[in-house]
Write an enzyme that holds these catalytic residues in place. Sequence first.
Site, PDB file in Angstrom:
ATOM      1  N   SER A 169     -17.663   5.093 -23.552  1.00  7.00           N
ATOM      2  CA  SER A 169     -18.773   5.605 -24.349  1.00  7.00           C
ATOM      3  C   SER A 169     -20.006   4.710 -24.196  1.00  7.00           C
ATOM      4  CB  SER A 169     -18.329   5.752 -25.808  1.00  7.00           C
ATOM      5  OG  SER A 169     -19.264   6.537 -26.510  1.00  7.00           O
ATOM      6  N   ASP A 193     -16.109   8.466 -20.169  1.00  4.64           N
ATOM      7  CA  ASP A 193     -16.984   9.368 -20.912  1.00  4.64           C
ATOM      8  C   ASP A 193     -18.203   8.633 -21.477  1.00  4.64           C
ATOM      9  OD1 ASP A 193     -17.436  12.044 -21.384  1.00  4.64           O
ATOM     10  OD2 ASP A 193     -16.714  11.981 -23.441  1.00  4.64           O
ATOM     11  N   HIS A 273     -13.500  13.221 -26.489  1.00  2.13           N
ATOM     12  CA  HIS A 273     -14.246  12.053 -26.013  1.00  2.13           C
ATOM     13  C   HIS A 273     -13.269  10.990 -25.513  1.00  2.13           C
ATOM     14  CE1 HIS A 273     -17.729   9.568 -25.646  1.00  2.13           C
ATOM     15  NE2 HIS A 273     -17.621   8.895 -26.766  1.00  2.13           N
TER      16      HIS A 273
END
Length: 498
Positions: A169, A193, A273
């Site tokens: 992330s 991601d 996610h």
Amino acid sequence: MNHIPLSWIFLQCAAVFFSSGLAENAVLKGGESGSDELPTEGKSLDELIKYNMRKSLDLDQEGCYLQQGKKECLEECGFNATAKTIFIIHGWTMSGMFEGWMHKLVAAVMQRESEANVVVVDWISLAHQLYPDAVNNTRLVGSSIATLLDWLQEEQQLPLQNVHLIGYSLGAHVAGYAGTYVQGTIGRITGLDPAGPMFEGVGEQKRLSPDDADFVDVLHTYTREALGVSIGIQQPIGDIDIYPNGGEVQPGCSLGDVLSMAGNFMEVMKCEHERAVHLFVDSLMNKDHMSFAFQCTGPDRFKKGICLSCRKNRCNNIGYNAKKMRKRRNSKMYLKTRADTPFGGYHYQMKMHVFNRKQSDNADPTFYVKLYGAHNDTENVFVDVPDSVGLNVTNTFLVFTEEDIGDLLKISLIWEGAADSWTSVWKNIKQSFWSWKTKPTNPVLEIRRIRVKAGETQKKFTFCAQDPSKTEISPGESLTYVKCRDGWEVKPRKRLPM
Ligand SMILES: *[C@@H]1O[C@H](CO)[C@@H](O)[C@H](O)[C@H]1NC(C)=O
Ligand SMILES: *[C@@H]1O[C@H](CO)[C@@H](O)[C@H](O)[C@H]1NC(C)=O
Ligand SMILES: *[C@@H]1O[C@H](CO)[C@@H](O)[C@H](O)[C@H]1NC(C)=O
Ligand SMILES: *[C@@H]1O[C@H](CO)[C@@H](O)[C@H](O)[C@H]1NC(C)=O
């Protein structure tokens, strides 16, 4: 059809997702009555960014901390400058604590690379902020990692080529800044991601990009967009960018799947996610069951089975096993996965010419296939046709199986009965109304052979109708295809000299 409720839910979630960060921060600031002081103020950089080197698989043990400029820490931690060095970087946090995936990832890395220096970059207090503030802190954390790496190069002659940064992330963009600021070129950066908000569409200097390491590989799992933002970045930002299941809807993460496990809408977002991390963990643990991704210009072409080629580096392993390819920026790759570990499955491209023999112009056939392999057979698999089956042309389909059925021996093609589909009932009624003299006759299609390519083995076969006199099919019927008698295995064509 279910796009509208899904994006509505997404909006609800996104509101909670972003505002709960606000709320928590307000609590933290509470009592300071109007003061702009951050909870991080007054702390030194060494307190805000910690480098926790993991020494044993027992994750309850604290490990030890590396500090730039402190040689004694290196000895105490048993830092081995000739081994691989792997940094794991977390992202934005709402809880202010490590999440469960961190332990899984650390354990999987240590198991796979027992001699490596495994370092968890702990920037929790800088990440536990309003999202825009946490974004602003990524540069600081990245440059701190770069400073540590520069010192290790100088002090221990650490070869940067052996350094691998893994960021999830926001952590992916932290890794990007580390790659920008370090003296020299880091071996590899993996973005799991990478965060989208405030990074989508910005310049390469302000996000993870192919220049940040010798090899930058990225997994995109949650790129579904609402109001112009997605949690995971949509655009390709590495040397290879892999979009499992189109990067949009991960199997096992649907509202129904998650709610059945007493989760809430937030869990759906977390599931999609975080799937990037779990796919990466899977690639570390299941070395003998690798997942392949295939280069394709877009998800729609991939869904049609057009892109299952491995020629000229068009396919690659995903996750840790990804092979470095000659710099080929922003190459998008796709695959389908199972809903759980091991995530890998098997892709088949099927090509068949569908002749329209009778009344099929409005038939809109719905096909299922059943594959018979040397080890096992599949169930009836729905053939997902993005548009509709083309008549009098060659159609290409993608069929995905979760199990290894072994070498393909036989294929059944099933045309779902017309009565199952209301549109075809309606068409029949209209047809019989206008041509009341003739009873509506069944549409008839003819399919003589099916050409198959297995993505995982790259083998090609041609299947012919089992009974050569029966190649026509009507709704509710099935046809069986076996290997053709004359040369059913298609020898790879000689490559033309370029
Ligand atoms: C350091 O790592 C190298 C490469 O993995 C290995 O050959 C060597 O034995 C390690 N040294 C120590 C002291 O563990
Ligand atoms: C961003 O962070 C820097 C410190 O790294 C700080 O000086 C600056 O004020 C921050 N900017 C914003 C807009 O928050
Ligand atoms: C396909 O070919 C058949 C016979 O050659 C013809 O009757 C039919 O109209 C064609 N259909 C389409 C969609 O081209
Ligand atoms: C064959 O596949 C079915 C599901 O289609 C599965 O339940 C079964 O365990 C498989 N058998 C073997 C031997 O793998």
